[in-house]
Design a protein around this motif. Structure first.
Motif, PDB file in Angstrom:
ATOM      1  N   GLN A  68       0.831  -1.204   0.000  1.00 10.43           N
ATOM      2  CA  GLN A  68       0.000   0.000   0.000  1.00 10.43           C
ATOM      3  C   GLN A  68       0.861   1.249   0.000  1.00 10.43           C
ATOM      4  O   GLN A  68       0.528   2.253  -0.652  1.00 10.43           O
ATOM      5  N   ALA A  69       1.986   1.207   0.725  1.00 11.57           N
ATOM      6  CA  ALA A  69       2.856   2.375   0.777  1.00 11.57           C
ATOM      7  C   ALA A  69       3.349   2.764  -0.612  1.00 11.57           C
ATOM      8  O   ALA A  69       3.366   3.948  -0.971  1.00 11.57           O
ATOM      9  N   LEU A  70       3.733   1.777  -1.417  1.00 11.89           N
ATOM     10  CA  LEU A  70       4.221   2.087  -2.762  1.00 11.89           C
ATOM     11  C   LEU A  70       3.122   2.697  -3.619  1.00 11.89           C
ATOM     12  O   LEU A  70       3.378   3.634  -4.398  1.00 11.89           O
ATOM     13  N   LYS A  71       1.914   2.204  -3.496  1.00 14.72           N
ATOM     14  CA  LYS A  71       0.803   2.809  -4.235  1.00 14.72           C
ATOM     15  C   LYS A  71       0.612   4.265  -3.823  1.00 14.72           C
ATOM     16  O   LYS A  71       0.407   5.156  -4.666  1.00 14.72           O
ATOM     17  N   ASP A  72       0.671   4.519  -2.514  1.00 13.11           N
ATOM     18  CA  ASP A  72       0.440   5.873  -2.004  1.00 13.11           C
ATOM     19  C   ASP A  72       1.589   6.812  -2.373  1.00 13.11           C
ATOM     20  O   ASP A  72       1.366   7.991  -2.689  1.00 13.11           O
ATOM     21  N   ILE A  73       2.803   6.297  -2.322  1.00 10.10           N
ATOM     22  CA  ILE A  73       3.963   7.117  -2.678  1.00 10.10           C
ATOM     23  C   ILE A  73       3.874   7.532  -4.142  1.00 10.10           C
ATOM     24  O   ILE A  73       4.135   8.688  -4.494  1.00 10.10           O
ATOM     25  N   LYS A  74       3.479   6.603  -5.009  1.00  8.04           N
ATOM     26  CA  LYS A  74       3.308   6.950  -6.420  1.00  8.04           C
ATOM     27  C   LYS A  74       2.201   7.985  -6.594  1.00  8.04           C
ATOM     28  O   LYS A  74       2.347   8.943  -7.369  1.00  8.04           O
ATOM     29  N   ALA A  75       1.111   7.831  -5.866  1.00  5.64           N
ATOM     30  CA  ALA A  75      -0.006   8.770  -5.988  1.00  5.64           C
ATOM     31  C   ALA A  75       0.391  10.173  -5.560  1.00  5.64           C
ATOM     32  O   ALA A  75      -0.219  11.160  -6.006  1.00  5.64           O
ATOM     33  N   LYS A  76       1.403  10.290  -4.705  1.00  4.99           N
ATOM     34  CA  LYS A  76       1.897  11.605  -4.282  1.00  4.99           C
ATOM     35  C   LYS A  76       2.797  12.258  -5.327  1.00  4.99           C
ATOM     36  O   LYS A  76       3.219  13.394  -5.166  1.00  4.99           O
ATOM     37  N   GLY A  77       3.099  11.505  -6.395  1.00  5.88           N
ATOM     38  CA  GLY A  77       3.863  12.085  -7.499  1.00  5.88           C
ATOM     39  C   GLY A  77       5.282  11.595  -7.629  1.00  5.88           C
ATOM     40  O   GLY A  77       6.003  12.020  -8.536  1.00  5.88           O
ATOM     41  N   ALA A  78       5.754  10.712  -6.742  1.00 10.39           N
ATOM     42  CA  ALA A  78       7.143  10.281  -6.754  1.00 10.39           C
ATOM     43  C   ALA A  78       7.454   9.429  -7.980  1.00 10.39           C
ATOM     44  O   ALA A  78       6.578   8.754  -8.537  1.00 10.39           O
ATOM     45  N   ASN A  79       8.739   9.426  -8.382  1.00  7.95           N
ATOM     46  CA  ASN A  79       9.178   8.526  -9.454  1.00  7.95           C
ATOM     47  C   ASN A  79      10.143   7.457  -8.945  1.00  7.95           C
ATOM     48  O   ASN A  79      10.528   6.569  -9.702  1.00  7.95           O
ATOM     49  N   THR A  80      10.528   7.546  -7.658  1.00 10.01           N
ATOM     50  CA  THR A  80      11.530   6.641  -7.087  1.00 10.01           C
ATOM     51  C   THR A  80      11.181   6.352  -5.638  1.00 10.01           C
ATOM     52  O   THR A  80      10.672   7.234  -4.928  1.00 10.01           O
ATOM     53  N   VAL A  81      11.494   5.155  -5.182  1.00 12.56           N
ATOM     54  CA  VAL A  81      11.414   4.834  -3.763  1.00 12.56           C
ATOM     55  C   VAL A  81      12.699   4.117  -3.362  1.00 12.56           C
ATOM     56  O   VAL A  81      13.171   3.221  -4.072  1.00 12.56           O
ATOM     57  N   ARG A  82      13.282   4.544  -2.264  1.00 15.45           N
ATOM     58  CA  ARG A  82      14.466   3.872  -1.707  1.00 15.45           C
ATOM     59  C   ARG A  82      13.969   2.944  -0.605  1.00 15.45           C
ATOM     60  O   ARG A  82      13.395   3.391   0.387  1.00 15.45           O
ATOM     61  N   VAL A  83      14.222   1.656  -0.784  1.00 16.70           N
ATOM     62  CA  VAL A  83      13.624   0.628   0.060  1.00 16.70           C
ATOM     63  C   VAL A  83      14.671   0.072   1.018  1.00 16.70           C
ATOM     64  O   VAL A  83      15.732  -0.407   0.595  1.00 16.70           O
ATOM     65  N   VAL A  84      14.371   0.136   2.323  1.00 13.03           N
ATOM     66  CA  VAL A  84      15.264  -0.370   3.359  1.00 13.03           C
ATOM     67  C   VAL A  84      15.139  -1.892   3.445  1.00 13.03           C
ATOM     68  O   VAL A  84      14.056  -2.428   3.681  1.00 13.03           O
ATOM     69  N   LEU A  85      16.262  -2.589   3.251  1.00 12.87           N
ATOM     70  CA  LEU A  85      16.325  -4.035   3.366  1.00 12.87           C
ATOM     71  C   LEU A  85      17.341  -4.417   4.443  1.00 12.87           C
ATOM     72  O   LEU A  85      18.181  -3.612   4.823  1.00 12.87           O
ATOM     73  N   SER A  86      17.279  -5.654   4.907  1.00 13.34           N
ATOM     74  CA  SER A  86      18.234  -6.146   5.898  1.00 13.34           C
ATOM     75  C   SER A  86      18.973  -7.364   5.375  1.00 13.34           C
ATOM     76  O   SER A  86      18.383  -8.255   4.757  1.00 13.34           O
ATOM     77  N   THR A  87      20.276  -7.389   5.660  1.00 15.08           N
ATOM     78  CA  THR A  87      21.109  -8.530   5.293  1.00 15.08           C
ATOM     79  C   THR A  87      20.898  -9.707   6.243  1.00 15.08           C
ATOM     80  O   THR A  87      21.409 -10.801   5.994  1.00 15.08           O
ATOM     81  N   GLY A  88      20.195  -9.474   7.351  1.00 20.83           N
ATOM     82  CA  GLY A  88      20.006 -10.499   8.362  1.00 20.83           C
ATOM     83  C   GLY A  88      20.975 -10.400   9.515  1.00 20.83           C
ATOM     84  O   GLY A  88      20.893 -11.164  10.479  1.00 20.83           O
ATOM     85  N   ASP A  89      21.911  -9.440   9.446  1.00 18.08           N
ATOM     86  CA  ASP A  89      22.899  -9.302  10.514  1.00 18.08           C
ATOM     87  C   ASP A  89      22.371  -8.503  11.697  1.00 18.08           C
ATOM     88  O   ASP A  89      22.822  -8.699  12.825  1.00 18.08           O
ATOM     89  N   GLN A  90      21.447  -7.587  11.454  1.00 20.67           N
ATOM     90  CA  GLN A  90      20.857  -6.817  12.552  1.00 20.67           C
ATOM     91  C   GLN A  90      19.355  -7.046  12.678  1.00 20.67           C
ATOM     92  O   GLN A  90      18.818  -6.994  13.786  1.00 20.67           O
ATOM     93  N   TRP A  91      18.695  -7.256  11.556  1.00 21.92           N
ATOM     94  CA  TRP A  91      17.253  -7.449  11.554  1.00 21.92           C
ATOM     95  C   TRP A  91      16.920  -8.690  10.721  1.00 21.92           C
ATOM     96  O   TRP A  91      17.822  -9.329  10.171  1.00 21.92           O
ATOM     97  N   THR A  92      15.660  -9.008  10.603  1.00 23.25           N
ATOM     98  CA  THR A  92      15.251 -10.189   9.840  1.00 23.25           C
ATOM     99  C   THR A  92      15.646 -10.037   8.372  1.00 23.25           C
ATOM    100  O   THR A  92      15.340  -9.020   7.734  1.00 23.25           O
ATOM    101  N   ARG A  93      16.305 -11.039   7.845  1.00 20.50           N
ATOM    102  CA  ARG A  93      16.817 -10.978   6.480  1.00 20.50           C
ATOM    103  C   ARG A  93      15.678 -10.928   5.470  1.00 20.50           C
ATOM    104  O   ARG A  93      14.710 -11.682   5.562  1.00 20.50           O
ATOM    105  N   ASN A  94      15.816 -10.049   4.488  1.00 22.83           N
ATOM    106  CA  ASN A  94      14.894 -10.015   3.357  1.00 22.83           C
ATOM    107  C   ASN A  94      15.478 -10.886   2.253  1.00 22.83           C
ATOM    108  O   ASN A  94      16.442 -10.505   1.590  1.00 22.83           O
ATOM    109  N   GLY A  95      14.913 -12.068   2.066  1.00 24.68           N
ATOM    110  CA  GLY A  95      15.442 -13.029   1.115  1.00 24.68           C
ATOM    111  C   GLY A  95      15.093 -12.696  -0.321  1.00 24.68           C
ATOM    112  O   GLY A  95      14.407 -11.709  -0.628  1.00 24.68           O
TER     113      GLY A  95
END
Length: 540
Positions: A68-95
């Protein structure tokens, strides 16, 4: 930001002297199929100039909010989103499967996806942070989700990969990370964050960027500066960003806010300067901040209908996302507009004063429509954008009296195509009032192979000076080794000194001073001339 709790950076801004960026190496002849860098500009897969306008979203902490966030961010006019991911060393790994889903959602919403590994944040100072090598391991581990997405994905190797200690290792570690990713088969545009919690107060990234760029065999690396409390004046913002633009090294403001615990960033200057220089910015962050920095949320509770003051400023204010974002041409389908406008006609000069002038030029033409013009000032091989206009006239201000300048104009269309440069025009500003508004005293202590100097700047005007840059040239082979009460850089013999926060204001009729020390192979002397904020000062 540092982590989910976004703690403030420690340490004070040091007075650092460094040489200016070297000229960037020439990009390889064949451009890759996806995003790529050419002549210091980031181009999308369609070969169009791409300027990021968007926000950060903390996917790794709020994965259920992402679609939903990506849909809303686009609706606000953005052309880019910087997405926070984790390697698994500090938080749950995004596989790999999760990363593939995020990329698919970005594409579905016609957003360019900048993917960043957050576990490196503040390495060397934050105890749980991991080195860039761990981030490289992560990217190679999720490679299957990335390969084939070069048109849509930029890989931000590691967030803020050093704190305020041991940051000199940034250069070598970054070169090694780039080499490993290229050897591992990632052909994407790579984005590299600055050290010092992303703010580069030590100028480590700034002064080594050319070497890092040259170390990329694909010549496809973009630099990422995070602007918080270190960047609290327009002069500091413009100075930092302009050095990359002038050196033809691509840069983006990957994080910034309207306030912060380490100081009050000048978000107006950040957005205006990014727009005038044609570089990207990404505000921090969509929602979910904690630890006392909830004010950095752009919307309350992930609810797009409840923007905060910061969100309203970023999306709908002057130079904001809604007014300046242009969608990547890869989403326009085949057969989109790929034709650049013709070059504007030769500009003409009128209304010349001691500090400004007016330019006008014959209109460019385009197969669809010309949407704007960029006015640049030429200084040798460098171009500095000084004005934008939706019409065929522009007023240039902030010039020095009795000084000769050269200008030219580019045209743009709605698809982001940029025209060839117009012919140049040269003009000399008028004589000033006759009495310099500033005076400089240079008190030299000469020891042959070394020297100290106290520099006193006097404000002779009836108004205080809020923020200053003093420029002068050494008469010999002097090289600065340290500075106090100012920050300085040196290119050849030319020195540019910029105020510290405590020397920022020069009262009407008052003065400030700073000191420097240096070395010399052939004796020392007093500089012949000084300019303050572009205006000539007398010597006292």
């Amino acid at each position: 930001m540092r982590t989910r709790k976004l703690a403030a950076a420690t340490g004070t801004i040091l007075a650092v002297c460094a040489s200016l960026l070297a000229v960037a190496p020439t990009a390889r002849a064949a451009d890759p199929a996806g995003f790529h860098v050419r002549d210091g500009r980031l181009l999308d897969a369609g070969g169009k100039d791409f300027v990021m306008r968007g926000v950060n979203h903390a996917h790794t902490w709020y994965p259920a909010r992402t679609d939903q966030a990506l849909k809303d961010i686009k609706a606000k006019g953005a052309n880019t989103v910087r997405v926070v991911l984790s390697t698994g060393d500090q938080w749950t790994r995004n596989g790999a499967a999760d990363v593939a889903h995020v990329v698919a959602e970005c594409k579905e919403n016609r957003l360019i996806c900048v993917l960043e590994a957050h576990d490196t944040t503040g390495y060397g100072e934050a105890g749980a942070a991991v080195p860039l090598g761990k981030a490289v391991d992560y990217w190679l581990g999720v490679k299957d989700a990335l390969v084939g997405q070069e048109k849509y994905v930029i890989v931000n190797i590691g967030n803020e990969p050093y704190g305020n200690t041991n940051h000199s290792a940034w250069t070598g570690d970054t070169k090694t990370a780039i080499a490993r990713l290229r050897a591992g088969g990632l052909d994407h545009t790579l984005m590299v964050d600055a050290p010092n919690w992303g703010q580069d107060w030590s100028f480590t990234m700034r002064d080594n960027a050319a070497g890092v760029f040259a170390a990329d065999p694909d010549a496809n690396t973009v630099f990422d500066i995070h602007m918080y409390g270190v960047y609290d004046t327009a002069a500091e913002v413009r100075d930092y960003l302009s050095r990359f633009v002038n050196a033809k090294l691509p840069i983006v403001v990957g994080e910034f806010g309207d306030m912060h615990s380490d100081g009050n960033p000048d978000e107006d200057a950040i957005m205006a300067t990014a727009q005038s220089l044609g570089i990207g910015y990404l505000g921090w962050s969509w929602s979910g901040n904690g630890g006392g920095v909830e004010y950095l949320d752009l919307v309350q509770g992930f609810d797009a209908s409840r923007p905060t003051a910061w969100g309203q400023r970023l999306f709908d204010g002057a130079n904001g996302i809604r007014a300046t974002a242009r969608e990547a041409s890869v989403f326009s389908g085949t057969g989109g507009d790929t034709t650049a406008p013709t070059a504007p006609g030769a500009p003409a000069v009128s209304d010349v004063t001691a500090s400004g002038l007016r330019l006008s030029w014959p209109a460019a033409t385009d197969d669809t429509a010309v949407t704007g013009y960029d006015v640049v000032r030429l200084d040798g091989g460098r171009e500095t954008q000084v004005a934008t206009s939706a019409t065929t006239t522009a007023t240039v201000t902030g010039l020095a009296a009795e000084t000769t300048y050269t200008f030219a104009v580019y045209a743009r269309d709605a698809a982001g195509n940029r025209s060839p440069r117009s012919a140049t025009v040269t003009a000399t500003t008028a004589r000033g009032s006759g009495t310099a508004a500033c005076a400089v005293e240079y008190r030299l202590s000469d020891w042959g192979s070394s020297f100290n100097a106290e520099v006193v700047i006097r404000n002779r005007s009836a108004q205080p000076i809020d923020g200053w840059e003093l420029v002068f040239a050494f008469p010999g082979t002097q090289r600065i080794t340290s500075v106090w009460n100012a920050r300085a850089t040196q290119e050849g013999s030319t020195v540019r000194a910029v105020h510290e926060s405590w020397t920022r204001t020069i009262p009407a009729g008052g003065s400030v001073s700073f000191g420097l020390s240096g070395s010399s192979a052939g004796g020392n002397g007093v500089p012949a001339a000084f300019t303050l904020n572009g205006g000539t000062c007398s010597r006292s």
